[in-house]
Design an enzyme around this catalytic site. Structure first.
Site, PDB file in Angstrom:
ATOM      1  N   LYS A 169       0.835  -1.211   0.000  1.00  0.00           N
ATOM      2  CA  LYS A 169       0.000   0.000   0.000  1.00  0.00           C
ATOM      3  C   LYS A 169       0.868   1.260   0.000  1.00  0.00           C
ATOM      4  O   LYS A 169       0.622   2.204  -0.758  1.00  0.00           O
ATOM      5  CB  LYS A 169      -0.907  -0.029   1.244  1.00  0.00           C
ATOM      6  N   GLU A 173     -13.618  10.788  14.329  1.00  0.00           N
ATOM      7  CA  GLU A 173     -13.845  11.301  12.978  1.00  0.00           C
ATOM      8  C   GLU A 173     -15.289  10.987  12.569  1.00  0.00           C
ATOM      9  O   GLU A 173     -15.791   9.916  12.850  1.00  0.00           O
ATOM     10  CB  GLU A 173     -12.853  10.625  12.020  1.00  0.00           C
ATOM     11  N   LEU A 189     -16.479  11.570   9.231  1.00  0.00           N
ATOM     12  CA  LEU A 189     -16.638  11.639   7.768  1.00  0.00           C
ATOM     13  C   LEU A 189     -17.450  10.467   7.229  1.00  0.00           C
ATOM     14  O   LEU A 189     -17.479   9.384   7.812  1.00  0.00           O
ATOM     15  CB  LEU A 189     -15.268  11.690   7.100  1.00  0.00           C
ATOM     16  N   GLU A 228     -18.141   8.002   3.877  1.00  0.00           N
ATOM     17  CA  GLU A 228     -17.517   7.564   2.630  1.00  0.00           C
ATOM     18  C   GLU A 228     -18.300   8.159   1.463  1.00  0.00           C
ATOM     19  O   GLU A 228     -19.514   8.319   1.536  1.00  0.00           O
ATOM     20  CB  GLU A 228     -17.498   6.043   2.552  1.00  0.00           C
ATOM     21  N   LEU A 267     -33.502  10.074   6.762  1.00  0.00           N
ATOM     22  CA  LEU A 267     -34.892   9.591   6.808  1.00  0.00           C
ATOM     23  C   LEU A 267     -35.249   8.978   5.463  1.00  0.00           C
ATOM     24  O   LEU A 267     -36.415   8.978   5.078  1.00  0.00           O
ATOM     25  CB  LEU A 267     -35.848  10.740   7.140  1.00  0.00           C
ATOM     26  N   CYS A 307     -19.267   0.905   9.133  1.00  0.00           N
ATOM     27  CA  CYS A 307     -19.322   1.698  10.373  1.00  0.00           C
ATOM     28  C   CYS A 307     -20.580   1.473  11.188  1.00  0.00           C
ATOM     29  O   CYS A 307     -20.508   1.128  12.366  1.00  0.00           O
ATOM     30  CB  CYS A 307     -19.143   3.167  10.038  1.00  0.00           C
ATOM     31  N   LYS A 320     -20.829  -2.126  12.450  1.00  0.00           N
ATOM     32  CA  LYS A 320     -19.843  -2.417  13.499  1.00  0.00           C
ATOM     33  C   LYS A 320     -20.123  -1.617  14.775  1.00  0.00           C
ATOM     34  O   LYS A 320     -20.126  -2.162  15.869  1.00  0.00           O
ATOM     35  CB  LYS A 320     -18.473  -2.034  12.920  1.00  0.00           C
ATOM     36  N   ARG A 372     -17.995  -3.485   2.354  1.00  0.00           N
ATOM     37  CA  ARG A 372     -18.179  -3.992   3.718  1.00  0.00           C
ATOM     38  C   ARG A 372     -19.613  -3.731   4.185  1.00  0.00           C
ATOM     39  O   ARG A 372     -20.108  -2.627   4.100  1.00  0.00           O
ATOM     40  CB  ARG A 372     -17.177  -3.326   4.670  1.00  0.00           C
TER      41      ARG A 372
HETATM   42  C1  UGA Z   1     -21.229   6.758   8.700  1.00  0.00           C
HETATM   43  C2  UGA Z   1     -21.593   8.080   9.371  1.00  0.00           C
HETATM   44  O1  UGA Z   1     -22.582   8.759   8.606  1.00  0.00           O
HETATM   45  C3  UGA Z   1     -20.354   8.981   9.518  1.00  0.00           C
HETATM   46  O2  UGA Z   1     -20.687  10.158  10.230  1.00  0.00           O
HETATM   47  C4  UGA Z   1     -19.278   8.206  10.284  1.00  0.00           C
HETATM   48  O3  UGA Z   1     -18.083   8.959  10.412  1.00  0.00           O
HETATM   49  C5  UGA Z   1     -18.965   6.926   9.546  1.00  0.00           C
HETATM   50  O4  UGA Z   1     -20.173   6.121   9.443  1.00  0.00           O
HETATM   51  C6  UGA Z   1     -17.918   6.177  10.341  1.00  0.00           C
HETATM   52  O5  UGA Z   1     -18.166   5.856  11.510  1.00  0.00           O
HETATM   53  O6  UGA Z   1     -16.804   6.001   9.847  1.00  0.00           O
HETATM   54  P1  UGA Z   1     -20.795   5.966   6.165  1.00  0.00           P
HETATM   55  O7  UGA Z   1     -20.947   4.586   6.730  1.00  0.00           O
HETATM   56  O8  UGA Z   1     -19.624   6.271   5.329  1.00  0.00           O
HETATM   57  O9  UGA Z   1     -20.792   7.039   7.379  1.00  0.00           O
HETATM   58  O10 UGA Z   1     -22.068   6.292   5.254  1.00  0.00           O
HETATM   59  P2  UGA Z   1     -23.538   6.897   5.482  1.00  0.00           P
HETATM   60  O11 UGA Z   1     -23.736   7.981   4.519  1.00  0.00           O
HETATM   61  O12 UGA Z   1     -23.774   7.216   6.905  1.00  0.00           O
HETATM   62  O13 UGA Z   1     -24.459   5.678   5.022  1.00  0.00           O
HETATM   63  C7  UGA Z   1     -24.513   4.447   5.748  1.00  0.00           C
HETATM   64  C8  UGA Z   1     -25.599   3.564   5.168  1.00  0.00           C
HETATM   65  O14 UGA Z   1     -26.888   4.059   5.511  1.00  0.00           O
HETATM   66  C9  UGA Z   1     -25.590   3.458   3.634  1.00  0.00           C
HETATM   67  O15 UGA Z   1     -25.828   2.116   3.259  1.00  0.00           O
HETATM   68  C10 UGA Z   1     -26.740   4.342   3.212  1.00  0.00           C
HETATM   69  O16 UGA Z   1     -27.294   3.972   1.985  1.00  0.00           O
HETATM   70  C11 UGA Z   1     -27.701   4.118   4.361  1.00  0.00           C
HETATM   71  N1  UGA Z   1     -28.693   5.195   4.547  1.00  0.00           N
HETATM   72  C12 UGA Z   1     -28.288   6.456   4.843  1.00  0.00           C
HETATM   73  C13 UGA Z   1     -30.051   4.913   4.437  1.00  0.00           C
HETATM   74  O17 UGA Z   1     -30.454   3.761   4.178  1.00  0.00           O
HETATM   75  N2  UGA Z   1     -30.943   5.930   4.626  1.00  0.00           N
HETATM   76  C14 UGA Z   1     -30.573   7.182   4.917  1.00  0.00           C
HETATM   77  O18 UGA Z   1     -31.448   8.051   5.079  1.00  0.00           O
HETATM   78  C15 UGA Z   1     -29.208   7.461   5.023  1.00  0.00           C
END
Ligand code: UGA
Length: 430
Positions: free
Chosen positions: A40, A150, A152, A154, A250, A260, A263, A327
Site C-alpha cells: 500500500k 472522525e 466523515l 464515505e 430519513l 461503520c 460495526k 463492507r
Molecule cells: C457513517 C456516518 O454517517 C459517519 O458520520 C461516520 O463517520 C462513519 O459512518 C464512520 O463511523 O466512519 P458511512 O458509513 O460512510 O458514514 O455512510 P452513510 O452515509 O452514513 O451511510 C450508511 C448507510 O446508511 C448506507 O448504506 C446508506 O445507503 C444508508 N442510509 C443512509 C439509508 O439507508 N438511509 C438514509 O437516510 C441514510
C-alpha cells in the site's frame, strides 16, 4: 492561522487515515503517513490511491510535497508531536471492536513528554482510559492522550473532513496536546466540543447509533406505509420538517450497510452488555436492518411466484454511491438470499465489482448495466449511482424478459419506469 502549521503523524493509511492526511495537508500541515502494509505504501509513493473516494487522489497529488509515506514510525516520531491513530477496529467474532491494531501502535509509542497519541480510530468507550493505564505501566506516563473521533462519510469523505458539523476533542485534564489538536482544526471554523476522553469516545458511538436508529425507524414506518397506503416519502418530508427531527437520514430503503454502522451499533450494544446494561433499543435497530435487507426477496416473490430459475438483475453493489466499499453492503445479503431461493443473480456496479468479487467470488457480475438487464425477469436498484438513476427505461424494458423493477432506494422516477410499460415498486411508497 499565523505561523507554520504543526506537522503531524498519521498512523494507518485506510479511509480515515488517508482522508485525514490529505485534509490536514490541504490545511498546510506536513504529514507523515505510516502503514505497515508495504504494498500500500509503495502504491501511495507512486501516486496511486488504493481506495475509491472522490477528490482524494487529486488532494494527495496536490500535496505530494507535504505528505510523506513510510512503513515505519521513526520519521513521524522525529518530525511530529501529534500522532493521529487511524488504524482499523473491525468487529471480532464476539462483535466487540478488535483493538489489536490499536494495541500494536500503543506498544510502539515513544516514552516522551513531547508526543501525543491522538485517537481517531473508533474505539469502545473506556479504551482511552485503559491505554493511559498501559502507558503508566510501561513508564510512558508523560505521553499525552487525546481522543479526536472522525465523523466523515464515505463518498464525501474529504468534503466532510474539511467542513465538519463539529470537531470533538477529548482529553483528561489540562492538555497541551488537546490545545494543539484544536489549533489544527481552527481554520475550519467548526463548533468545537472540548470534553473528556470517555465522553469523546461515547459521542462517536452514540452519533452512529442514533443515525442507524433513524434509518431503522424510517424503514419500519415505510413497512407500515405499505400496509396502510401511506407514502413514506411524504411522511419523511412532513416529519423531517420538524426542526427537532430534521430531514436527513430519513430515506427508507433496503437497510443501512457499510462497515461503520454495522460495526459501531453492535459494538455499542455489546459495550453496554459487557458493562452490565442491556441496550434494548439497539437490538431492535439491528434486527430491523437485517430484516429490511431481506424484504426485497419477498417483494420479488410476490410478483414472480417461486424465484427458482428466475433471472434477477442487481443494479449497484456498493453500500452507497461514490465508493467501492463492499463492507456490510446490503447487496451481499440480497444476492445470497436470492441464490438460496434458486434465482440466478447478475449484478452490475460502476465501481465496486472488483471489491464485490473479493468477498463473493461466485457472484455473476456484468461489465455494463445492459448485461444485468438482459433477459432479467426483475431488476432491483440496490445503489443509487447517478449512472443507474439516468437509465433509459424504454431500452431497459426491451432488454428485460420480465417487467418488475424494485427500487430499493426510492431513487428512480416511478413515472418514467411505468411509462416504459414496467411495474414499479419502491419501499413504502404504495
Ligand atoms: C457513517 C456516518 O454517517 C459517519 O458520520 C461516520 O463517520 C462513519 O459512518 C464512520 O463511523 O466512519 P458511512 O458509513 O460512510 O458514514 O455512510 P452513510 O452515509 O452514513 O451511510 C450508511 C448507510 O446508511 C448506507 O448504506 C446508506 O445507503 C444508508 N442510509 C443512509 C439509508 O439507508 N438511509 C438514509 O437516510 C441514510
Amino acid at each position: 492561522m499565523n505561523g507554520p502549521r504543526e506537522p503531524i503523524g498519521v498512523i494507518g493509511a485506510g479511509y480515515v487515515g488517508l482522508v485525514s492526511a490529505a485534509g490536514f495537508a490541504d490545511l498546510g500541515s506536513e504529514v507523515f503517513c505510516v502503514d505497515i502494509d508495504e504494498a500500500k505504501i509503495e502504491l501511495l509513493r507512486r501516486g496511486e490511491v488504493p481506495i475509491y473516494e472522490p477528490g482524494l487522489a487529486e488532494s494527495i497529488e496536490r500535496n505530494r510535497g507535504r505528505i510523506h509515506f513510510s512503513t515505519t514510525l521513526d520519521q513521524a516520531i522525529g518530525a511530529a508531536r501529534l500522532l493521529f491513530v487511524c488504524v482499523g477496529t473491525p468487529p471480532t467474532y464476539a462483535g466487540d471492536a478488535d483493538l489489536s491494531a490499536v494495541n500494536a501502535v500503543v506498544e510502539a509509542m515513544p516514552a516522551s513528554a513531547n508526543h501525543a497519541l491522538v485517537m481517531k480510530s473508533t474505539v469502545p468507550c473506556g479504551t482511552g482510559r485503559s491505554i493511559q493505564r498501559i502507558f503508566a505501566e510501561q513508564g510512558k506516563a508523560a505521553l499525552a492522550y487525546v481522543s479526536c473521533p472522525e465523523f466523515l462519510k464515505e463518498g464525501s469523505a474529504l468534503a466532510d473532513f474539511l467542513g465538519p458539523d463539529r470537531v470533538v476533542v477529548g482529553a483528561d485534564g489540562d492538555s497541551w496536546a488537546a490545545d494543539a489538536v484544536c489549533a489544527l482544526y481552527e481554520p475550519l471554523g467548526a463548533p468545537l466540543v472540548r470534553t473528556d476522553v470517555a465522553s469523546a469516545e461515547m459521542i462517536k458511538l452514540a452519533a452512529n447509533a442514533f443515525l442507524a436508529t433513524k434509518i431503522s425507524f424510517i424503514n419500519e414506518i415505510a413497512n407500515v406505509c405499505e400496509e396502510t397506503g401511506a407514502n413514506v416519502l411524504e411522511v419523511a418530508r412532513g416529519v423531517g420538517l420538524d426542526e427537532r427531527i430534521g430531514p436527513k437520514f430519513l430515506s427508507a430503503g433496503i437497510g443501512y450497510g457499510g462497515s461503520c454502522f454495522t460495526k459501531d451499533v453492535s459494538a455499542l450494544k455489546l459495550l453496554a452488555a459487557n458493562s452490565g446494561y442491556h441496550f434494548q433499543l439497539l437490538g431492535s435497530v439491528i434486527e430491523v436492518n437485517e430484516l429490511q435487507k431481506r424484504r426485497v426477496v419477498a417483494k420479488l416473490a410476490r410478483h414472480l411466484g417461486s424465484l427458482a430459475g428466475t433471472r434477477i438483475g442487481l443494479l449497484g453493489l456498493a453500500f452507497k454511491p461514490n465508493t467501492d466499499d463492499m463492507r456490510g453492503a446490503s447487496s451481499l445479503v440480497l444476492a445470497a438470499r436470492l441464490a438460496a431461493e434458486g434465482a440466478h443473480v447478475r449484478a452490475y456496479d460502476p465501481v465496486a465489482t472488483e471489491e464485490a468479487l473479493k468477498v463473493m467470488p461466485e457472484l455473476d457480475c456484468a461489465e455494463d448495466v445492459e448485461g444485468a438487464l438482459e433477459g432479467a425477469d426483475a431488476v432491483v436498484l440496490v445503489t443509487e449511482w447517478p449512472e443507474l438513476l439516468a437509465l433509459d427505461w424504454a431500452a431497459a424494458a426491451a432488454a428485460m424478459a420480465g417487467k418488475v423493477v424494485i427500487d430499493g432506494r426510492n431513487a428512480l422516477d416511478p413515472a418514467a419506469v411505468r411509462a416504459a410499460g414496467l411495474i414499479y415498486e419502491g419501499i413504502g411508497v404504495g
